[in-house]
Design a protein around this motif. Structure first.
Motif, PDB file in Angstrom:
ATOM      1  N   SER A 115      23.610  31.783  -3.200  1.00  0.00           N
ATOM      2  CA  SER A 115      23.791  31.005  -4.425  1.00  0.00           C
ATOM      3  C   SER A 115      25.281  30.880  -4.713  1.00  0.00           C
ATOM      4  O   SER A 115      25.978  31.891  -4.782  1.00  0.00           O
ATOM      5  CB  SER A 115      23.093  31.681  -5.611  1.00  0.00           C
ATOM      6  OG  SER A 115      21.695  31.716  -5.404  1.00  0.00           O
ATOM      7  N   ALA A 116      25.751  29.640  -4.875  1.00  0.00           N
ATOM      8  CA  ALA A 116      27.182  29.429  -5.128  1.00  0.00           C
ATOM      9  C   ALA A 116      27.413  28.004  -5.607  1.00  0.00           C
ATOM     10  O   ALA A 116      26.678  27.088  -5.223  1.00  0.00           O
ATOM     11  CB  ALA A 116      27.988  29.670  -3.856  1.00  0.00           C
ATOM     12  N   PRO A 117      28.444  27.781  -6.436  1.00  0.00           N
ATOM     13  CA  PRO A 117      28.861  26.404  -6.723  1.00  0.00           C
ATOM     14  C   PRO A 117      29.498  25.801  -5.476  1.00  0.00           C
ATOM     15  O   PRO A 117      30.189  26.483  -4.719  1.00  0.00           O
ATOM     16  CB  PRO A 117      29.872  26.557  -7.855  1.00  0.00           C
ATOM     17  CG  PRO A 117      30.327  27.976  -7.796  1.00  0.00           C
ATOM     18  CD  PRO A 117      29.223  28.772  -7.182  1.00  0.00           C
ATOM     19  N   GLY A 126      38.285  31.117  -5.596  1.00  0.00           N
ATOM     20  CA  GLY A 126      37.419  29.940  -5.564  1.00  0.00           C
ATOM     21  C   GLY A 126      37.577  29.006  -6.734  1.00  0.00           C
ATOM     22  O   GLY A 126      37.079  27.876  -6.697  1.00  0.00           O
ATOM     23  N   ALA A 127      38.252  29.434  -7.795  1.00  0.00           N
ATOM     24  CA  ALA A 127      38.502  28.537  -8.929  1.00  0.00           C
ATOM     25  C   ALA A 127      39.607  27.548  -8.564  1.00  0.00           C
ATOM     26  O   ALA A 127      40.456  27.827  -7.712  1.00  0.00           O
ATOM     27  CB  ALA A 127      38.899  29.340 -10.156  1.00  0.00           C
ATOM     28  N   GLY A 128      39.597  26.404  -9.216  1.00  0.00           N
ATOM     29  CA  GLY A 128      40.639  25.434  -8.905  1.00  0.00           C
ATOM     30  C   GLY A 128      40.479  24.140  -9.648  1.00  0.00           C
ATOM     31  O   GLY A 128      39.787  24.052 -10.668  1.00  0.00           O
ATOM     32  N   PRO A 162      34.358  34.540  -3.390  1.00  0.00           N
ATOM     33  CA  PRO A 162      35.218  33.947  -2.365  1.00  0.00           C
ATOM     34  C   PRO A 162      34.630  34.041  -0.964  1.00  0.00           C
ATOM     35  O   PRO A 162      34.809  33.140  -0.144  1.00  0.00           O
ATOM     36  CB  PRO A 162      36.509  34.765  -2.482  1.00  0.00           C
ATOM     37  CG  PRO A 162      36.510  35.287  -3.873  1.00  0.00           C
ATOM     38  CD  PRO A 162      35.067  35.521  -4.214  1.00  0.00           C
ATOM     39  N   ARG A 163      33.892  35.152  -0.669  1.00  0.00           N
ATOM     40  CA  ARG A 163      33.256  35.294   0.642  1.00  0.00           C
ATOM     41  C   ARG A 163      31.753  35.475   0.501  1.00  0.00           C
ATOM     42  O   ARG A 163      31.074  35.723   1.492  1.00  0.00           O
ATOM     43  CB  ARG A 163      33.847  36.479   1.403  1.00  0.00           C
ATOM     44  CG  ARG A 163      35.339  36.373   1.692  1.00  0.00           C
ATOM     45  CD  ARG A 163      35.775  37.383   2.731  1.00  0.00           C
ATOM     46  NE  ARG A 163      35.380  38.739   2.371  1.00  0.00           N
ATOM     47  CZ  ARG A 163      36.100  39.577   1.627  1.00  0.00           C
ATOM     48  NH1 ARG A 163      37.259  39.177   1.150  1.00  0.00           N
ATOM     49  NH2 ARG A 163      35.667  40.794   1.355  1.00  0.00           N
ATOM     50  N   ALA A 164      31.230  35.380  -0.731  1.00  0.00           N
ATOM     51  CA  ALA A 164      29.790  35.481  -0.986  1.00  0.00           C
ATOM     52  C   ALA A 164      29.178  36.711  -0.341  1.00  0.00           C
ATOM     53  O   ALA A 164      28.107  36.664   0.240  1.00  0.00           O
ATOM     54  CB  ALA A 164      29.090  34.218  -0.509  1.00  0.00           C
ATOM     55  N   LEU A 166      32.661  26.982  -3.299  1.00  0.00           N
ATOM     56  CA  LEU A 166      32.753  26.865  -1.845  1.00  0.00           C
ATOM     57  C   LEU A 166      32.927  25.408  -1.459  1.00  0.00           C
ATOM     58  O   LEU A 166      32.405  24.512  -2.119  1.00  0.00           O
ATOM     59  CB  LEU A 166      31.488  27.414  -1.175  1.00  0.00           C
ATOM     60  CG  LEU A 166      31.106  28.862  -1.487  1.00  0.00           C
ATOM     61  CD1 LEU A 166      29.810  29.222  -0.765  1.00  0.00           C
ATOM     62  CD2 LEU A 166      32.231  29.817  -1.104  1.00  0.00           C
ATOM     63  N   LEU A 167      33.665  25.186  -0.375  1.00  0.00           N
ATOM     64  CA  LEU A 167      33.786  23.865   0.225  1.00  0.00           C
ATOM     65  C   LEU A 167      32.719  23.735   1.323  1.00  0.00           C
ATOM     66  O   LEU A 167      32.118  24.736   1.731  1.00  0.00           O
ATOM     67  CB  LEU A 167      35.199  23.676   0.767  1.00  0.00           C
ATOM     68  CG  LEU A 167      36.299  23.802  -0.309  1.00  0.00           C
ATOM     69  CD1 LEU A 167      37.681  23.685   0.318  1.00  0.00           C
ATOM     70  CD2 LEU A 167      36.119  22.769  -1.417  1.00  0.00           C
ATOM     71  N   PRO A 168      32.439  22.518   1.812  1.00  0.00           N
ATOM     72  CA  PRO A 168      31.253  22.320   2.656  1.00  0.00           C
ATOM     73  C   PRO A 168      31.191  23.176   3.923  1.00  0.00           C
ATOM     74  O   PRO A 168      30.159  23.805   4.205  1.00  0.00           O
ATOM     75  CB  PRO A 168      31.321  20.833   3.007  1.00  0.00           C
ATOM     76  CG  PRO A 168      32.054  20.215   1.871  1.00  0.00           C
ATOM     77  CD  PRO A 168      33.068  21.238   1.450  1.00  0.00           C
ATOM     78  N   MET A 169      32.262  23.217   4.718  1.00  0.00           N
ATOM     79  CA  MET A 169      32.212  24.002   5.948  1.00  0.00           C
ATOM     80  C   MET A 169      32.174  25.497   5.655  1.00  0.00           C
ATOM     81  O   MET A 169      31.515  26.263   6.369  1.00  0.00           O
ATOM     82  CB  MET A 169      33.395  23.656   6.853  1.00  0.00           C
ATOM     83  CG  MET A 169      33.257  22.307   7.548  1.00  0.00           C
ATOM     84  SD  MET A 169      31.867  22.244   8.727  1.00  0.00           S
ATOM     85  CE  MET A 169      32.413  23.420   9.969  1.00  0.00           C
TER      86      MET A 169
END
Length: 283
Positions: free
Chosen positions: A184-186, A142-144, A28-30, A163-166
């Motif tokens: 590294s993240a989706p 972060g799942a959804g 969620p916050r990497a 993660l979303l872009p911003m």
């Protein structure tokens, strides 16, 4: 800045040479503290960036020139960010044939990474070639789910850690400021109807401001980054090696980028900022 094309470059393989202590993985916050995340969000600058687009490299593709322009707006909408990216790109081959692509991409992203509304329209030679729109909702982990209105009725599941872009921009900058080399993240941005993509961001050393800046908004510390996009489940961390698309850019600590490279595999396009100006907004 994320059209989907297959690439020949494999920048994300740098992951294999970077010690684990320098990596940040999905979450969620990497790996970024709540305090650092809040500070990073507050540092993001509402702005307009206008870029001139030119041919970078042509790799036996028959492309002789590229010309175009891109305007990217980030507005602070209090609880979220409203962004819009408009791009025109004309590609010329060795026979002199010109192909023009125009895209218009807009989003509203909640600052807590919980929701993204998105819309993309792309035209080629004056005819609409792609439409994507809908809304993604993410839980705290972060799942959804993303529900598309175009294509109508389609739904995709988003994995934990998405993660979303911003949010990705904020975390990439915070990782760089902390001296880390990999994020590294989706990532889900709404530019395709295929759900999240795995991403690996390779970060060079964070550098203090130096010299006289071209723009006041691009005057602080900065770092070069290269973001590799993979089909879900096919990132370097997951065992596969070939990204579909890559973006290189220099980010400043306020989320502004003054130089970008978009790599489409057969050729790359460079973008140099002609305008970086603040936009009003916020609470």
């Amino acid at each position: 800045m994320q059209p989907t094309r297959r690439l020949s470059l494999i920048a994300a393989l740098c992951l294999l040479a970077v010690p684990a202590s320098a990596q940040v993985t999905a979450g969620p916050r990497a790996g970024v503290s709540e305090e650092a995340l809040a500070a990073g969000i507050a540092r993001m600058a509402p702005h307009r960036a206008a870029y001139r687009l030119d041919l970078g490299e042509a790799r036996n593709s028959g492309i002789t020139s590229v010309r175009g322009a891109m305007v990217f707006d980030v507005a602070d909408a209090c609880e979220g960010w409203a962004t819009r990216q408009r791009m025109t790109l004309t590609v010329v081959d060795r026979e002199g044939q010109e192909i023009e692509t125009v895209s218009d991409y807009a989003t509203y992203e909640a600052k807590d990474n919980s929701r993204l509304r998105f819309s993309l329209t792309q035209s080629t030679q004056g005819a609409v070639s792609q439409r994507v729109s809908g809304e993604a909702e993410l839980r705290p982990d972060g799942a959804g789910t993303v529900r598309f209105t175009d294509p109508a009725g389609q739904e995709e599941t988003l994995p934990a850690g998405t993660l979303l872009p911003m949010r990705h921009t904020v975390l990439a900058v915070e990782a760089a400021r902390a001296g880390r080399r990999i994020l590294s993240a989706p990532l889900f941005d709404g530019t395709t109807n295929e759900g999240a993509q795995d991403t690996t961001t390779v970060i060079t050393a964070w550098s203090a401001a130096a010299g006289t800046p071209r723009f006041p908004l691009a005057s602080g510390a900065s770092g070069q980054m290269r973001i590799a996009f993979f089909e879900r489940g096919g990132s370097a961390a997951g065992g596969a090696s070939q990204p579909e698309y890559e973006v290189g850019l220099r980010y400043f600590e306020n989320g502004v980028a003054d130089d970008i490279t978009m790599d489409f595999g057969d050729f790359s396009v460079t973008g140099r900022a002609l305008e970086l100006s603040p936009l009003p907004g916020g609470c």
